[in-house]
Design a protein around this motif. Sequence first.
Motif, PDB file in Angstrom:
ATOM      1  N   ALA A  80      -1.668  -4.827  -2.988  1.00  0.00           N
ATOM      2  CA  ALA A  80      -2.844  -3.981  -3.237  1.00  0.00           C
ATOM      3  C   ALA A  80      -3.203  -3.263  -1.945  1.00  0.00           C
ATOM      4  N   ILE A  81      -3.516  -1.980  -2.050  1.00  0.00           N
ATOM      5  CA  ILE A  81      -3.916  -1.168  -0.901  1.00  0.00           C
ATOM      6  C   ILE A  81      -5.298  -0.600  -1.207  1.00  0.00           C
ATOM      7  N   ASP A  82      -6.279  -0.968  -0.399  1.00  0.00           N
ATOM      8  CA  ASP A  82      -7.644  -0.482  -0.557  1.00  0.00           C
ATOM      9  C   ASP A  82      -8.029   0.247   0.724  1.00  0.00           C
ATOM     10  N   CYS A  83      -8.316   1.551   0.605  1.00  0.00           N
ATOM     11  CA  CYS A  83      -8.637   2.382   1.774  1.00  0.00           C
ATOM     12  C   CYS A  83      -9.985   3.057   1.574  1.00  0.00           C
ATOM     13  N   LYS A  84     -10.671   3.314   2.706  1.00  0.00           N
ATOM     14  CA  LYS A  84     -11.965   3.972   2.623  1.00  0.00           C
ATOM     15  C   LYS A  84     -12.273   4.660   3.945  1.00  0.00           C
ATOM     16  N   LYS A  85     -12.892   5.828   3.833  1.00  0.00           N
ATOM     17  CA  LYS A  85     -13.426   6.522   5.000  1.00  0.00           C
ATOM     18  C   LYS A  85     -14.788   7.073   4.605  1.00  0.00           C
ATOM     19  N   ASP A  86     -15.810   6.658   5.348  1.00  0.00           N
ATOM     20  CA  ASP A  86     -17.174   7.100   5.042  1.00  0.00           C
ATOM     21  C   ASP A  86     -17.260   8.622   5.019  1.00  0.00           C
ATOM     22  N   GLY A  87     -17.949   9.118   4.023  1.00  0.00           N
ATOM     23  CA  GLY A  87     -18.149  10.545   3.894  1.00  0.00           C
ATOM     24  C   GLY A  87     -16.970  11.292   3.308  1.00  0.00           C
ATOM     25  N   LEU A  88     -15.858  10.598   3.064  1.00  0.00           N
ATOM     26  CA  LEU A  88     -14.666  11.276   2.543  1.00  0.00           C
ATOM     27  C   LEU A  88     -14.210  10.721   1.203  1.00  0.00           C
ATOM     28  N   GLY A  89     -14.195   9.409   1.058  1.00  0.00           N
ATOM     29  CA  GLY A  89     -13.788   8.828  -0.209  1.00  0.00           C
ATOM     30  C   GLY A  89     -13.061   7.510  -0.043  1.00  0.00           C
ATOM     31  N   ALA A  90     -12.472   7.060  -1.138  1.00  0.00           N
ATOM     32  CA  ALA A  90     -11.785   5.773  -1.160  1.00  0.00           C
ATOM     33  C   ALA A  90     -10.547   5.862  -2.048  1.00  0.00           C
ATOM     34  N   ALA A  91      -9.668   4.891  -1.879  1.00  0.00           N
ATOM     35  CA  ALA A  91      -8.459   4.807  -2.706  1.00  0.00           C
ATOM     36  C   ALA A  91      -8.150   3.350  -2.978  1.00  0.00           C
ATOM     37  N   ASN A  92      -7.680   3.074  -4.171  1.00  0.00           N
ATOM     38  CA  ASN A  92      -7.217   1.739  -4.569  1.00  0.00           C
ATOM     39  C   ASN A  92      -5.874   1.921  -5.248  1.00  0.00           C
ATOM     40  N   GLU A  93      -4.822   1.415  -4.614  1.00  0.00           N
ATOM     41  CA  GLU A  93      -3.467   1.565  -5.147  1.00  0.00           C
ATOM     42  C   GLU A  93      -2.812   0.185  -5.233  1.00  0.00           C
ATOM     43  N   VAL A  94      -1.806   0.068  -6.083  1.00  0.00           N
ATOM     44  CA  VAL A  94      -1.022  -1.156  -6.197  1.00  0.00           C
ATOM     45  C   VAL A  94       0.447  -0.758  -6.255  1.00  0.00           C
ATOM     46  N   VAL A  95       1.279  -1.418  -5.438  1.00  0.00           N
ATOM     47  CA  VAL A  95       2.722  -1.183  -5.486  1.00  0.00           C
ATOM     48  C   VAL A  95       3.422  -2.503  -5.762  1.00  0.00           C
ATOM     49  N   SER A  96       4.514  -2.426  -6.487  1.00  0.00           N
ATOM     50  CA  SER A  96       5.291  -3.614  -6.836  1.00  0.00           C
ATOM     51  C   SER A  96       6.393  -3.851  -5.820  1.00  0.00           C
ATOM     52  N   SER A  97       6.719  -5.116  -5.630  1.00  0.00           N
ATOM     53  CA  SER A  97       7.863  -5.448  -4.784  1.00  0.00           C
ATOM     54  C   SER A  97       9.122  -5.391  -5.642  1.00  0.00           C
ATOM     55  N   ARG A  98      10.242  -5.137  -4.981  1.00  0.00           N
ATOM     56  CA  ARG A  98      11.517  -5.057  -5.704  1.00  0.00           C
ATOM     57  C   ARG A  98      12.515  -6.011  -5.086  1.00  0.00           C
ATOM     58  N   PHE A  99      13.292  -6.657  -5.944  1.00  0.00           N
ATOM     59  CA  PHE A  99      14.328  -7.573  -5.485  1.00  0.00           C
ATOM     60  C   PHE A  99      15.627  -6.811  -5.331  1.00  0.00           C
ATOM     61  N   ASP A 100      16.326  -7.054  -4.252  1.00  0.00           N
ATOM     62  CA  ASP A 100      17.609  -6.410  -3.977  1.00  0.00           C
ATOM     63  C   ASP A 100      18.665  -6.961  -4.939  1.00  0.00           C
TER      64      ASP A 100
END
Length: 154
Positions: A80-100
Amino acid sequence: MDTIRLGGKMLPLVAMLALLSALGGCATLSDTTQQQLTVHAIAQNREVAGVGCILSNKAGRWFVLAPGRVTIQKSAGDLAIDCKKDGLGAANEVVSSRFDTGKMIGNVIISGGLGYLADKRSGAGFDYPSTLTVLLQAAPAAVEEAPVNATVMF
């Protein structure tokens, strides 16, 4: 045919090469359980600096100031990736891991799939995308309430 002496027995070179390549299948034994990731933040179609991001999975939590790099502990689960910058906005993303898949084939050949279970537990055989780009969404504007005109009667 070329042969190699192993434990007093002669093995054909081809068989020895196949054995060595299959032994590389267990990532827990041959790979690291850490991975370096690069994080970028985009707002209004341009990259933005100074965005605080928290990355988390089953193995832990890490902070990075985007754009930037961070070393995380691998996991078979999502990141899970949660990002934020005051006065600009926020983001919540999720990426999956992959097996070789190459490692999975080695695991099946050598250990009958037990190596896969070890890799899943340690996270060693799994990777996240090395570059993560999050899109900041502007926070919704606060709706101001109109003052209520009240007449007080006695």
